[in-house]
Structures are given as C-alpha cells and as structure tokens.
Design an enzyme around this catalytic site. Structure first.
Site, PDB file in Angstrom:
ATOM      1  N   GLN A 191       0.793  -1.226   0.000  1.00 34.08           N
ATOM      2  CA  GLN A 191       0.000   0.000   0.000  1.00 34.08           C
ATOM      3  C   GLN A 191       0.826   1.277   0.000  1.00 34.08           C
ATOM      4  O   GLN A 191       0.259   2.373   0.088  1.00 34.08           O
ATOM      5  CB  GLN A 191      -0.988   0.010   1.165  1.00 34.08           C
ATOM      6  N   ASP A 192       2.141   1.155  -0.142  1.00 29.62           N
ATOM      7  CA  ASP A 192       2.989   2.346  -0.243  1.00 29.62           C
ATOM      8  C   ASP A 192       3.987   2.194  -1.386  1.00 29.62           C
ATOM      9  O   ASP A 192       5.123   2.635  -1.301  1.00 29.62           O
ATOM     10  CB  ASP A 192       3.714   2.580   1.082  1.00 29.62           C
ATOM     11  N   LEU A 193       3.531   1.578  -2.474  1.00 30.28           N
ATOM     12  CA  LEU A 193       4.434   1.291  -3.600  1.00 30.28           C
ATOM     13  C   LEU A 193       4.501   2.479  -4.545  1.00 30.28           C
ATOM     14  O   LEU A 193       3.877   2.496  -5.601  1.00 30.28           O
ATOM     15  CB  LEU A 193       3.987   0.041  -4.360  1.00 30.28           C
ATOM     16  N   HIS A 194       5.262   3.491  -4.157  1.00 28.46           N
ATOM     17  CA  HIS A 194       5.526   4.615  -5.043  1.00 28.46           C
ATOM     18  C   HIS A 194       6.975   4.527  -5.516  1.00 28.46           C
ATOM     19  O   HIS A 194       7.717   3.614  -5.144  1.00 28.46           O
ATOM     20  CB  HIS A 194       5.232   5.942  -4.344  1.00 28.46           C
ATOM     21  N   ASN A 197       9.997   3.871  -3.295  1.00 25.47           N
ATOM     22  CA  ASN A 197      10.080   2.581  -2.626  1.00 25.47           C
ATOM     23  C   ASN A 197      10.389   1.454  -3.601  1.00 25.47           C
ATOM     24  O   ASN A 197      10.090   0.287  -3.345  1.00 25.47           O
ATOM     25  CB  ASN A 197       8.784   2.276  -1.860  1.00 25.47           C
TER      26      ASN A 197
END
Length: 287
Positions: A191-194, A197
């Site tokens: 849920q934080d795959l930007h 990252n």
C-alpha cells in the site's frame, strides 16, 4: 556504535518514540551478535525505521532494518516471505523480539523516481502484477483498513483545522463505504508502492522495498503511485498516472480513482505535505 540519523529525530516528540530511540543501540547489538553481522553506514533518509548497511558472515552485503512498531508495517516480514524475492527484496531472517529484518541490499540502489516518469510508469506496470499473489491471514484486509479511515478521518480533519471542504470529506467517506464491500478478487497489496520505494538492484533491474501490506482488490494498488508527487505534481500528471496505469493493467479506472482519493486524504495528516496531498485529492475528486 553509530549515530542515530537525524531523520528519526521527530520520534522524540512522543513517549513511545523516545523509548524506542533509547533502545535502538541494544537492539542493534543483539541482532549483530545473533546474525554475526558487521555494521556499516546507516541510511540517512529512513523516517520510521533504523536502516543499516551490514555485511553477513560470508562478506555478502545486506540490510538490517529495526522497525518502529506501527500498525501499517505489521507483517512486513510475512509479505516479503510470500513474495520470495519475486519483484521485491528478499527476506533473509526476522527477529520478532527486536522487530528486526535482515534483508537483501539493493545495489546500486537508486530510486525509481530518478528516471523519466514514462519509464517509471512502465516499470510499475510490469512490477505490480508480480506482487499480486493470493493471500489472507495474517494480513489486514483492505476492507478493515478502509473502515479505520472512515472512523478516523472526520476527527483528523477537524484537528487539522478543516484543511479542505466538507463536501470532499463526505465524498471520500461515502466512496470508502461503497468500495470496501464491493471488491474484486483479494490479493497481496503493497500500500505504499511509489517510485521512492523501488530501488535499482543487481539481481533484478528494480525491486520493491518497505511494504505496508494489505489484502484487497488490485485497483487499490494504483493509489500510492497516483498520489505520490516524486513523478510530478500537477493535475495533468496525476490524471495521466491514473489513466495510464488503469489502462495498461486493465483495471477499473473509477474504483482506482476513488481508492486514490481516499488514501490520499487518509495519509495526508501528520506530515509536511498536507497541502500537496489536498491538491491531489481535489484533482482526483472529479477526474
């Protein structure tokens, strides 16, 4: 030992954070002794964990990550274990007592955000399907996470001085209620795959790091990419990321839009980028 990176200084503001910072040297010492590691330099820009370069007994490079216990990082080790190095860094070992992960080091380690935006989106469109694998317990469901946001958003909005119109808040809450109970096939989600990252690596060209795992529908996966501004911050670029990824990955654009709007608001409080996140949410509101 090592200096505590300045990026962790914000934790001094809470009792739990101060306790965790004071315990870091003993936690690191225990992990170094248990895994027979040689300490190298810390990564200076990790804000919620202490992340250190280390060498394993055979001389091979690795990373020692001491987590600050937090709901969103629960079961990071389980996600890495399930992915087993397929599109994400490998987990070598885990120490539950010290919330410590021994993981693969990405070298040369540049962030995906350092390449052209079109190239970054292409990498993301190929990486995401590799991470979408069947999963269930012990991960938090996207439905439960959405319920948490529904409960917390109104209070956080008020405490922050009502930084955006109540109509936007109400639409986000209504969207979360609709989305959470009508999802497609559940898969493991980062849920934080930007783009900050995902790191350039030797074993594969690019590898994902720092999962905050959930289990839910694929459309949610686009939210962190759409809302994150390292690939550009404007209405046109936000909508382009939404359109590009939804089309390439054959996802429901409207559900992806609403998940992105909701997570953008849910993650907008408590940091230095509230204004940018609110702008993004407004652009997504009627995109």
């Amino acid at each position: 030992m090592f200096p505590i990176p300045q990026a962790l200084n914000w934790m001094e503001a809470s009792v739990d954070g101060r306790v965790w910072l004071r315990e870091l040297p003993s936690r690191v010492t225990a992990c170094v002794e248990n895994w027979r590691l040689r300490l190298e330099a810390p990564y200076e820009h990790s804000y919620v964990s202490l992340v250190l370069r280390v060498s394993r007994p055979d001389g091979s490079p690795a990373v020692l990550k001491i987590q600050y216990p937090h709901r969103e990082s629960d079961h990071e080790q389980d996600a890495l274990r399930l992915w087993s190095g397929n599109g994400a860094v490998q987990l070598f070992d885990y120490d539950a007592e010290h919330h410590a992960l021994l993981i693969e080091r990405c070298e040369p380690g540049e962030h995906l955000s350092t390449v052209r935006a079109d190239e970054a989106l292409d990498v993301l469109s190929h990486l995401l399907p590799r991470l979408w694998i069947p999963a269930g317990a012990p991960f938090t469901s996207l439905s439960d996470e959405a319920e948490t946001w529904i409960r917390s958003l109104p209070a956080e909005w008020g405490q922050a001085g009502r930084p955006f119109e109540v109509a936007l808040l109400d639409d986000a809450l209504d969207s979360l209620e609709r989305l959470r109970g009508t999802q497609g096939e559940p898969v493991l989600l980062h849920q934080d795959l930007h783009a900050d990252n995902i790191l350039r690596a030797a074993r594969e060209p690019w590898l994902a790091i720092d999962p905050k795992p959930l289990v839910g529908e694929r459309e949610f996966s686009l939210a962190p990419i759409i809302r994150s501004y390292e690939l550009g911050h404007s209405r046109a670029l936000v909508v382009r990321r939404l359109d590009n990824l939804a089309a390439q990955l054959h996802l429901d654009r409207e559900r992806a839009r609403l998940w992105a709007l909701a997570q953008t608001l849910a993650w907008s409080f408590g940091g230095e980028s509230v204004t940018r996140h609110v702008e993004t949410a407004r652009w997504l509101w009627h995109a």
